[in-house]
Design an enzyme around this catalytic site. Sequence first.
Site, mmCIF file in Angstrom:
data_model
loop_
_atom_site.group_PDB
_atom_site.id
_atom_site.type_symbol
_atom_site.label_atom_id
_atom_site.label_comp_id
_atom_site.label_asym_id
_atom_site.label_seq_id
_atom_site.Cartn_x
_atom_site.Cartn_y
_atom_site.Cartn_z
ATOM 1 N N SER A 1 -9.101 48.233 64.380
ATOM 2 C CA SER A 1 -8.022 48.043 65.463
ATOM 3 C C SER A 1 -7.877 47.846 66.091
ATOM 4 C CB SER A 1 -6.168 48.455 65.286
ATOM 5 O OG SER A 1 -6.358 47.908 63.661
ATOM 6 N N ARG B 1 -2.924 58.527 66.876
ATOM 7 C CA ARG B 1 -3.829 57.823 67.133
ATOM 8 C C ARG B 1 -4.156 58.969 67.818
ATOM 9 N NH1 ARG B 1 -4.291 55.483 62.664
ATOM 10 N NH2 ARG B 1 -5.265 53.212 62.277
ATOM 11 N N GLU C 1 -6.327 50.302 71.746
ATOM 12 C CA GLU C 1 -7.014 51.599 71.378
ATOM 13 C C GLU C 1 -8.511 52.428 71.068
ATOM 14 O OE1 GLU C 1 -7.738 53.077 66.606
ATOM 15 O OE2 GLU C 1 -6.339 51.495 66.433
HETATM 16 N N1 EPU Z 1 0.144 41.643 59.920
HETATM 17 C C1 EPU Z 1 0.909 39.832 59.981
HETATM 18 N N2 EPU Z 1 -0.070 39.407 61.037
HETATM 19 C C2 EPU Z 1 -1.934 39.975 61.056
HETATM 20 C C3 EPU Z 1 -1.647 41.309 60.897
HETATM 21 C C4 EPU Z 1 -0.502 41.738 59.734
HETATM 22 O O1 EPU Z 1 1.780 39.308 60.258
HETATM 23 O O2 EPU Z 1 -2.578 39.534 61.701
HETATM 24 C C5 EPU Z 1 1.419 42.234 59.346
HETATM 25 C C6 EPU Z 1 1.034 42.658 57.562
HETATM 26 O O3 EPU Z 1 1.727 41.875 56.880
HETATM 27 C C7 EPU Z 1 2.003 43.897 57.585
HETATM 28 C C8 EPU Z 1 2.189 44.415 59.340
HETATM 29 O O4 EPU Z 1 1.180 43.598 60.225
HETATM 30 O O5 EPU Z 1 3.504 43.727 58.221
HETATM 31 C C9 EPU Z 1 1.028 45.480 59.044
HETATM 32 O O6 EPU Z 1 -0.606 45.251 58.592
HETATM 33 P P1 EPU Z 1 -1.171 46.122 57.762
HETATM 34 O O7 EPU Z 1 -0.548 46.586 56.667
HETATM 35 O O8 EPU Z 1 -3.097 45.376 57.869
HETATM 36 O O9 EPU Z 1 -1.651 46.721 58.482
HETATM 37 P P2 EPU Z 1 -1.254 47.087 60.581
HETATM 38 O O10 EPU Z 1 -0.491 48.108 61.231
HETATM 39 O O11 EPU Z 1 -1.838 45.966 61.314
HETATM 40 C C10 EPU Z 1 -2.385 49.635 60.372
HETATM 41 C C11 EPU Z 1 -3.859 50.857 61.191
HETATM 42 C C12 EPU Z 1 -4.937 50.393 60.292
HETATM 43 C C13 EPU Z 1 -4.624 50.316 58.602
HETATM 44 C C14 EPU Z 1 -3.770 49.937 58.918
HETATM 45 C C15 EPU Z 1 -3.096 50.004 56.919
HETATM 46 C C16 EPU Z 1 -3.201 50.746 63.336
HETATM 47 C C17 EPU Z 1 -3.203 50.476 64.989
HETATM 48 N N3 EPU Z 1 -3.612 49.901 62.547
HETATM 49 O O12 EPU Z 1 -2.898 48.621 61.048
HETATM 50 O O13 EPU Z 1 -6.400 50.772 61.125
HETATM 51 O O14 EPU Z 1 -6.249 50.462 58.402
HETATM 52 O O15 EPU Z 1 -2.215 49.953 59.017
HETATM 53 O O16 EPU Z 1 -2.254 51.633 56.502
HETATM 54 O O17 EPU Z 1 -2.673 51.694 63.232
HETATM 55 C C18 EPU Z 1 -7.885 50.909 62.898
HETATM 56 O O18 EPU Z 1 -6.870 51.917 63.633
HETATM 57 O O19 EPU Z 1 -8.698 50.567 63.596
HETATM 58 C C19 EPU Z 1 -6.752 50.252 61.507
HETATM 59 C C20 EPU Z 1 -7.600 49.631 60.744
#
Ligand code: EPU
Length: 338
Positions: free
Chosen positions: A238, A164, A334
């Site tokens: 996010s 990012r 972010e």
């Molecule tokens: N998780 C939880 N609780 C929650 C949310 C997530 O336990 O409320 C756990 C999930 O179960 C999973 C892990 O956290 O094990 C990762 O969650 P997720 O796959 O939803 O991805 P993320 O890391 O929360 C990132 C990006 C998103 C992108 C997703 C999918 C960042 C800051 N965010 O989210 O990007 O869509 O991966 O690849 O890197 C954005 O940047 O605005 C964004 C939405």
Amino acid sequence: MLQIQENISLKPYNSFGIDVKASYFAEIFSEDDLRALFLDEVVRSQKLFIIGGGSNVLFTQDYNGLIIKISIKGIKSEIIEDKVYVTAGAGEVWNDLVNYCVDHGFAGIENLSLIPGTVGASPIQNIGAYGVELKDVFESCAAFEIKTGKIKTFTYADCRFGYRESIFKGELKGQYIITSVTFRLSSAAKINTSYGAIETELQARGIENPNIADVSAAVSHIRVSKLPDPSTIGNAGSFFKNPVIDKHEFADVVAKHPDVVHYPTADHKIKLAAGWLIEQCGWKGKIVGNTGTWKNQALVLVNHGGATGTEVYHFSEQIIDSVKSTFGVTLEREVNIL
Ligand code: EPU
């Protein structure tokens, strides 16, 4: 014809739906508009902020300066053997570009389906989702240098992409305005379904040999089920980055919280899932005044209606404080705070 408006509400121009005013506002449809804009003496004396889709910003007060909305359109493609070079205007809606590429069989950005925002913001943030980052398909971008009015081309190496991050958020912040981006895609699809949720979704659909349209549909489905639609519930995706910590810090965290969700990074660090950390602190789905975290994804802060930017900001501080005291980890925002 270039128009500079005064004292206008920014509510339609930010996905959080925060109602603040900008002293000046200009919508830009071409590089010529940019040149004309910066000939204006009043404009040159203003502080300025560039928006595309307004989907990565939280306005906490009226903006005492000029907001420039980039609406430069156009998509063209050039096929060279099995490579396809697609150039899109900075103001194209990101997902319109994804759909164009999927419809034409150009592979590479289907995992980035439904990311809000515009093409011009994509290299600034190095947007990423479901196992793909913009940098994986980035060829170059063109940018207007505010000081000189010249257009400069930035290569992959020039952009210094990180998680990012790019040079446009760092060293060159405020100096350039991206006008178009060229992507290096492929006419011979290499499908990337390494992200577990995509595999699961494709299996649920009974698809064994997915094409890029299948991947795009699966990703869109996952996003819609997890993330709030900004056209009905204000949000900026996010709100925080996933924190990246070193092995020593990680050892402390995992000793106390053995189930912490984490991933290794290419540079031998550890990325923690911020959504998990926030959920563990009890914030998931919490509504506080007009704001809160989203019920299906704690990393997303939302405007339940009528929230002010300061309200959202203060709420984000509470989250940072509680993650810090529970895990000893500092969350970084972010979203741009203005
Ligand atoms: N998780 C939880 N609780 C929650 C949310 C997530 O336990 O409320 C756990 C999930 O179960 C999973 C892990 O956290 O094990 C990762 O969650 P997720 O796959 O939803 O991805 P993320 O890391 O929360 C990132 C990006 C998103 C992108 C997703 C999918 C960042 C800051 N965010 O989210 O990007 O869509 O991966 O690849 O890197 C954005 O940047 O605005 C964004 C939405």
